[in-house]
Motif scaffolding. Sequence first.
Motif, PDB file in Angstrom:
ATOM      1  N   UNK A 160       0.796  -1.234   0.000  1.00 32.40           N
ATOM      2  CA  UNK A 160       0.000   0.000   0.000  1.00 32.40           C
ATOM      3  C   UNK A 160       0.827   1.282   0.000  1.00 32.40           C
ATOM      4  N   UNK A 161       2.068   1.218   0.495  1.00 36.10           N
ATOM      5  CA  UNK A 161       2.909   2.416   0.536  1.00 36.10           C
ATOM      6  C   UNK A 161       4.380   1.994   0.602  1.00 36.10           C
ATOM      7  N   UNK A 162       5.252   2.988   0.448  1.00 34.60           N
ATOM      8  CA  UNK A 162       6.689   2.694   0.395  1.00 34.60           C
ATOM      9  C   UNK A 162       7.203   2.125   1.706  1.00 34.60           C
ATOM     10  N   UNK A 163       6.680   2.603   2.841  1.00 33.33           N
ATOM     11  CA  UNK A 163       7.139   2.107   4.139  1.00 33.33           C
ATOM     12  C   UNK A 163       6.808   0.627   4.306  1.00 33.33           C
ATOM     13  N   UNK A 164       5.616   0.230   3.891  1.00 35.17           N
ATOM     14  CA  UNK A 164       5.225  -1.177   3.984  1.00 35.17           C
ATOM     15  C   UNK A 164       6.084  -2.036   3.069  1.00 35.17           C
ATOM     16  N   UNK A 165       6.348  -1.536   1.856  1.00 37.31           N
ATOM     17  CA  UNK A 165       7.190  -2.287   0.920  1.00 37.31           C
ATOM     18  C   UNK A 165       8.590  -2.476   1.484  1.00 37.31           C
ATOM     19  N   UNK A 166       9.134  -1.425   2.122  1.00 34.43           N
ATOM     20  CA  UNK A 166      10.457  -1.533   2.726  1.00 34.43           C
ATOM     21  C   UNK A 166      10.461  -2.585   3.836  1.00 34.43           C
ATOM     22  N   UNK A 167       9.395  -2.644   4.624  1.00 30.05           N
ATOM     23  CA  UNK A 167       9.292  -3.653   5.678  1.00 30.05           C
ATOM     24  C   UNK A 167       9.247  -5.064   5.074  1.00 30.05           C
ATOM     25  N   UNK A 168       8.526  -5.227   3.973  1.00 35.44           N
ATOM     26  CA  UNK A 168       8.460  -6.528   3.315  1.00 35.44           C
ATOM     27  C   UNK A 168       9.833  -6.940   2.789  1.00 35.44           C
ATOM     28  N   UNK A 169      10.581  -5.974   2.251  1.00 32.87           N
ATOM     29  CA  UNK A 169      11.939  -6.263   1.785  1.00 32.87           C
ATOM     30  C   UNK A 169      12.830  -6.704   2.939  1.00 32.87           C
ATOM     31  N   UNK A 170      12.738  -5.998   4.064  1.00 35.83           N
ATOM     32  CA  UNK A 170      13.574  -6.346   5.212  1.00 35.83           C
ATOM     33  C   UNK A 170      13.240  -7.751   5.732  1.00 35.83           C
ATOM     34  N   UNK A 171      11.956  -8.095   5.722  1.00 34.91           N
ATOM     35  CA  UNK A 171      11.570  -9.438   6.161  1.00 34.91           C
ATOM     36  C   UNK A 171      12.136 -10.504   5.213  1.00 34.91           C
ATOM     37  N   UNK A 172      12.103 -10.213   3.904  1.00 39.27           N
ATOM     38  CA  UNK A 172      12.658 -11.164   2.928  1.00 39.27           C
ATOM     39  C   UNK A 172      14.159 -11.296   3.099  1.00 39.27           C
ATOM     40  N   UNK A 173      14.846 -10.191   3.384  1.00 44.04           N
ATOM     41  CA  UNK A 173      16.296 -10.244   3.616  1.00 44.04           C
ATOM     42  C   UNK A 173      16.611 -11.135   4.810  1.00 44.04           C
ATOM     43  N   UNK A 174      15.841 -10.983   5.883  1.00 42.59           N
ATOM     44  CA  UNK A 174      16.091 -11.767   7.089  1.00 42.59           C
ATOM     45  C   UNK A 174      15.948 -13.265   6.823  1.00 42.59           C
ATOM     46  N   UNK A 175      15.013 -13.625   5.928  1.00 40.29           N
ATOM     47  CA  UNK A 175      14.776 -15.044   5.634  1.00 40.29           C
ATOM     48  C   UNK A 175      15.807 -15.622   4.667  1.00 40.29           C
ATOM     49  N   UNK A 176      16.167 -14.843   3.645  1.00 37.47           N
ATOM     50  CA  UNK A 176      16.874 -15.424   2.494  1.00 37.47           C
ATOM     51  C   UNK A 176      18.309 -14.960   2.314  1.00 37.47           C
ATOM     52  N   UNK A 177      18.842 -14.141   3.210  1.00 39.78           N
ATOM     53  CA  UNK A 177      20.158 -13.553   2.964  1.00 39.78           C
ATOM     54  C   UNK A 177      21.245 -14.618   2.824  1.00 39.78           C
ATOM     55  N   UNK A 178      22.238 -14.254   2.004  1.00 41.23           N
ATOM     56  CA  UNK A 178      23.395 -15.119   1.833  1.00 41.23           C
ATOM     57  C   UNK A 178      23.185 -16.301   0.902  1.00 41.23           C
ATOM     58  N   UNK A 179      22.154 -16.275   0.073  1.00 43.02           N
ATOM     59  CA  UNK A 179      21.891 -17.418  -0.815  1.00 43.02           C
ATOM     60  C   UNK A 179      22.118 -17.090  -2.288  1.00 43.02           C
ATOM     61  N   UNK A 180      21.693 -15.916  -2.738  1.00 45.52           N
ATOM     62  CA  UNK A 180      21.740 -15.600  -4.170  1.00 45.52           C
ATOM     63  C   UNK A 180      23.173 -15.497  -4.683  1.00 45.52           C
ATOM     64  N   UNK A 181      24.054 -14.809  -3.939  1.00 41.08           N
ATOM     65  CA  UNK A 181      25.435 -14.643  -4.395  1.00 41.08           C
ATOM     66  C   UNK A 181      26.171 -15.964  -4.562  1.00 41.08           C
ATOM     67  N   UNK A 182      26.186 -16.815  -3.536  1.00 42.98           N
ATOM     68  CA  UNK A 182      26.844 -18.119  -3.699  1.00 42.98           C
ATOM     69  C   UNK A 182      26.229 -18.973  -4.809  1.00 42.98           C
ATOM     70  N   UNK A 183      24.905 -18.885  -4.995  1.00 40.20           N
ATOM     71  CA  UNK A 183      24.272 -19.659  -6.063  1.00 40.20           C
ATOM     72  C   UNK A 183      24.750 -19.179  -7.432  1.00 40.20           C
ATOM     73  N   UNK A 184      24.870 -17.870  -7.603  1.00 34.08           N
ATOM     74  CA  UNK A 184      25.363 -17.325  -8.863  1.00 34.08           C
ATOM     75  C   UNK A 184      26.821 -17.723  -9.089  1.00 34.08           C
ATOM     76  N   UNK A 185      27.625 -17.664  -8.022  1.00 29.80           N
ATOM     77  CA  UNK A 185      29.029 -18.057  -8.122  1.00 29.80           C
ATOM     78  C   UNK A 185      29.152 -19.530  -8.528  1.00 29.80           C
TER      79      UNK A 185
END
Length: 293
Positions: A160-185
Motif C-alpha cells: 500500500x505504501x513505500x514504508x510497507x514495501x520496505x518492511x516486506x523487503x527487510x523481512x525477505x532479507x532476514x529469511x533469504x540472505x546469503x543465498x543468491x550470491x553463492x548460487x550465482x558463483x
Amino acid sequence: PLLLTPLGEESGVVNLRGESRRGKSTALRAAASVWGAPEGHSSFVRQWRATGNSIEGTAAEHNDCLLPLDELGQVDPREAGEIVYMLGNNQGKGRAHREGRSRPAATWRVLILSTGEKGLAETLAEAGRPLKAGQEVRFVDLPADAGKGLGLFEELHGAPDAATFAEELRAAMAREHGTAGPAFLAWLAPKIAADPGWPRAALEPRVRDFLGDFLPSGADAQVRSVGRRFALAAVAGELATEAGVTGWPLRDAWAAAGECFLAWLEDRGAPVAREELAAVAQLRGFIQRHGAA
C-alpha cells in the motif's frame, strides 16, 4: 563484482545520494543480503567512518565481491578524494616493515555500493577541493529518487505504501540472505574454469550492446567509462536471471541498469568531459556575478 577480474575492469563506487528516509539504507541492505546478513553483529554492511588505511583492509577482505558502505557523510572530507582514487586503483599504499623492508601493498577488485545524504562533490567542497574527472569516473553519484513520489522505489509490487514495501523487503532479507550470491558463483565459476576466454568472448559483446542502447552519440570517454560500470551490472543481472537465481523476467536487469545510467547522466548535465562542465559552470558563475556590468 564477480565479473570485474574476468573482464579486466577497475574497482569503483556507486553512491545513492539523497535526503534521509528515501530508501537508501534499505537498498544497501538488500544488496548486502545477496552475500550475507544485512544487519546485526555479523552484518555484511560496512561504514565509511574509517581512515584510508582501514578501508584498504576492508576492500581487500571484499576482493572480487560487493563492498556495501553506509553513510558517506562520516568520511573526513580532507581524505575523501584520495580514498576514492585508492579504491578505484585496486591497490593500497606501499609500506615498510620496522626493519625497512617493503611490505606488499593490499590489492583488490571490488564494486562498492554507498549511501549518503551528500555526494562526493559536496563532500570535497567542505574541504575546499573541487571534484576531478578521475574521481567522478571512479565514484558515481546516483540520485536516490526515482521520481515517482516513492523515494528510491518505482514500483511497490502490491504494497500500500513505500514504508510497507520496505518492511516486506527487510523481512525477505532476514529469511533469504546469503543465498543468491553463492548460487550465482556456483553457476558462473565452472563456466570460467572450463573456458577462461569465455567472459570476454561472450560478455564483451553484451557490454557493447548496452552502451549502444543507452550511451549518447558522441559521449566523452569519461561518460563511456561510467556507462561500462552500469553495463557490467546489467550483464551480471541478466546472467543471474538466466541461471535461475533472480526469478526476474529477462531484460529487467538490463532496463533497470539503463534507467540508473540515464538518471546519472541527467543529474550530471551533459555527456561531455568533466573539464567542459567545469568551464561552463565557471562562465555561468562569472555572468551571474558580473552580468550587470
